[in-house]
Each structure stands twice: as C-alpha cells, then as structure tokens.
Motif scaffolding. Structure first.
Motif, PDB file in Angstrom:
ATOM      1  N   MET A 234      47.262  17.332  48.328  1.00  0.00           N
ATOM      2  CA  MET A 234      47.488  17.999  47.068  1.00  0.00           C
ATOM      3  C   MET A 234      47.259  16.981  45.951  1.00  0.00           C
ATOM      4  O   MET A 234      47.827  15.897  45.978  1.00  0.00           O
ATOM      5  N   LYS A 235      46.442  17.351  44.957  1.00  0.00           N
ATOM      6  CA  LYS A 235      46.121  16.433  43.874  1.00  0.00           C
ATOM      7  C   LYS A 235      46.814  16.776  42.571  1.00  0.00           C
ATOM      8  O   LYS A 235      47.171  15.904  41.802  1.00  0.00           O
ATOM      9  N   ARG A 236      47.001  18.073  42.309  1.00  0.00           N
ATOM     10  CA  ARG A 236      47.589  18.512  41.051  1.00  0.00           C
ATOM     11  C   ARG A 236      48.516  19.697  41.263  1.00  0.00           C
ATOM     12  O   ARG A 236      48.272  20.532  42.120  1.00  0.00           O
ATOM     13  N   ILE A 237      49.537  19.727  40.437  1.00  0.00           N
ATOM     14  CA  ILE A 237      50.464  20.854  40.435  1.00  0.00           C
ATOM     15  C   ILE A 237      50.734  21.185  38.981  1.00  0.00           C
ATOM     16  O   ILE A 237      51.006  20.294  38.179  1.00  0.00           O
ATOM     17  N   MET A 238      50.650  22.457  38.609  1.00  0.00           N
ATOM     18  CA  MET A 238      50.988  22.874  37.254  1.00  0.00           C
ATOM     19  C   MET A 238      52.299  23.650  37.311  1.00  0.00           C
ATOM     20  O   MET A 238      52.433  24.601  38.075  1.00  0.00           O
ATOM     21  N   VAL A 239      53.250  23.199  36.522  1.00  0.00           N
ATOM     22  CA  VAL A 239      54.552  23.858  36.458  1.00  0.00           C
ATOM     23  C   VAL A 239      54.595  24.659  35.167  1.00  0.00           C
ATOM     24  O   VAL A 239      54.425  24.105  34.080  1.00  0.00           O
ATOM     25  N   ILE A 240      54.809  25.960  35.278  1.00  0.00           N
ATOM     26  CA  ILE A 240      54.880  26.828  34.104  1.00  0.00           C
ATOM     27  C   ILE A 240      56.198  27.589  34.122  1.00  0.00           C
ATOM     28  O   ILE A 240      56.809  27.768  35.173  1.00  0.00           O
ATOM     29  N   GLY A 241      56.639  28.007  32.957  1.00  0.00           N
ATOM     30  CA  GLY A 241      57.868  28.785  32.875  1.00  0.00           C
ATOM     31  C   GLY A 241      58.315  28.944  31.435  1.00  0.00           C
ATOM     32  O   GLY A 241      57.713  28.416  30.508  1.00  0.00           O
ATOM     33  N   CYS A 242      59.387  29.650  31.264  1.00  0.00           N
ATOM     34  CA  CYS A 242      59.954  29.918  29.942  1.00  0.00           C
ATOM     35  C   CYS A 242      60.543  28.650  29.334  1.00  0.00           C
ATOM     36  O   CYS A 242      60.944  27.738  30.064  1.00  0.00           O
ATOM     37  N   PRO A 243      60.627  28.576  27.992  1.00  0.00           N
ATOM     38  CA  PRO A 243      61.269  27.434  27.345  1.00  0.00           C
ATOM     39  C   PRO A 243      62.710  27.268  27.840  1.00  0.00           C
ATOM     40  O   PRO A 243      63.444  28.244  28.000  1.00  0.00           O
ATOM     41  N   GLY A 244      63.083  26.042  28.115  1.00  0.00           N
ATOM     42  CA  GLY A 244      64.453  25.756  28.533  1.00  0.00           C
ATOM     43  C   GLY A 244      64.754  26.062  29.982  1.00  0.00           C
ATOM     44  O   GLY A 244      65.909  26.017  30.407  1.00  0.00           O
ATOM     45  N   SER A 245      63.736  26.350  30.776  1.00  0.00           N
ATOM     46  CA  SER A 245      63.983  26.736  32.168  1.00  0.00           C
ATOM     47  C   SER A 245      64.066  25.550  33.133  1.00  0.00           C
ATOM     48  O   SER A 245      64.321  25.743  34.312  1.00  0.00           O
ATOM     49  N   GLY A 246      63.813  24.324  32.636  1.00  0.00           N
ATOM     50  CA  GLY A 246      63.937  23.148  33.489  1.00  0.00           C
ATOM     51  C   GLY A 246      62.615  22.620  34.028  1.00  0.00           C
ATOM     52  O   GLY A 246      62.592  21.884  35.010  1.00  0.00           O
ATOM     53  N   LYS A 247      61.522  22.963  33.372  1.00  0.00           N
ATOM     54  CA  LYS A 247      60.197  22.525  33.839  1.00  0.00           C
ATOM     55  C   LYS A 247      60.078  21.011  33.837  1.00  0.00           C
ATOM     56  O   LYS A 247      59.584  20.427  34.800  1.00  0.00           O
ATOM     57  N   SER A 248      60.514  20.359  32.775  1.00  0.00           N
ATOM     58  CA  SER A 248      60.405  18.898  32.678  1.00  0.00           C
ATOM     59  C   SER A 248      61.277  18.207  33.718  1.00  0.00           C
ATOM     60  O   SER A 248      60.846  17.256  34.370  1.00  0.00           O
ATOM     61  N   THR A 249      62.496  18.687  33.885  1.00  0.00           N
ATOM     62  CA  THR A 249      63.403  18.116  34.880  1.00  0.00           C
ATOM     63  C   THR A 249      62.825  18.271  36.280  1.00  0.00           C
ATOM     64  O   THR A 249      62.784  17.319  37.068  1.00  0.00           O
ATOM     65  N   PHE A 250      62.354  19.457  36.586  1.00  0.00           N
ATOM     66  CA  PHE A 250      61.738  19.714  37.889  1.00  0.00           C
ATOM     67  C   PHE A 250      60.509  18.841  38.099  1.00  0.00           C
ATOM     68  O   PHE A 250      60.315  18.256  39.160  1.00  0.00           O
ATOM     69  N   SER A 251      59.673  18.729  37.054  1.00  0.00           N
ATOM     70  CA  SER A 251      58.437  17.957  37.158  1.00  0.00           C
ATOM     71  C   SER A 251      58.707  16.479  37.381  1.00  0.00           C
ATOM     72  O   SER A 251      58.023  15.823  38.166  1.00  0.00           O
ATOM     73  N   ARG A 252      59.711  15.925  36.702  1.00  0.00           N
ATOM     74  CA  ARG A 252      60.062  14.508  36.916  1.00  0.00           C
ATOM     75  C   ARG A 252      60.538  14.274  38.346  1.00  0.00           C
ATOM     76  O   ARG A 252      60.174  13.284  38.983  1.00  0.00           O
ATOM     77  N   GLU A 253      61.331  15.176  38.864  1.00  0.00           N
ATOM     78  CA  GLU A 253      61.818  15.042  40.242  1.00  0.00           C
ATOM     79  C   GLU A 253      60.666  15.187  41.235  1.00  0.00           C
ATOM     80  O   GLU A 253      60.571  14.422  42.198  1.00  0.00           O
TER      81      GLU A 253
END
Length: 51
Positions: free
Chosen positions: A1-20
C-alpha cells in the motif's frame, strides 16, 4: 500500500487517525490543507504546489 486518503466531516478525528496510521505504517503523512493554504489563509502559489 502506497497511499491512503482519509476523508470525513469536520471534527471527526481525521488528523488524529491519520497521525496514528502514519506511526503504525510509516506511510508519509500529508495534510492537503497545508499544501493549499498559507498560514494567513491565502492560497499557496501554483508554482510552489508543483514542486
């Protein structure tokens, strides 16, 4: 896997999930907002985006 795009509503935890996810997989992490917006909320010059 080379890339993953995380999408979602504002405030849903995308940045937190992406860092983890980055820490677990080692896949590079890019925040698209940082690639499009300057700190003063003006758009990044097109020539800079292409680098």
């Amino acid at each position: 896997m080379k890339r993953i795009m995380v999408i979602g509503c504002p405030g849903s935890g995308k940045s937190t999930f992406s860092r983890e996810l980055h820490s677990i997989t080692g896949i590079p992490l890019f925040h698209l907002d940082m690639m499009n917006w300057n700190a003063d909320r003006t758009t990044v010059d097109k020539a800079v985006k292409c680098l």
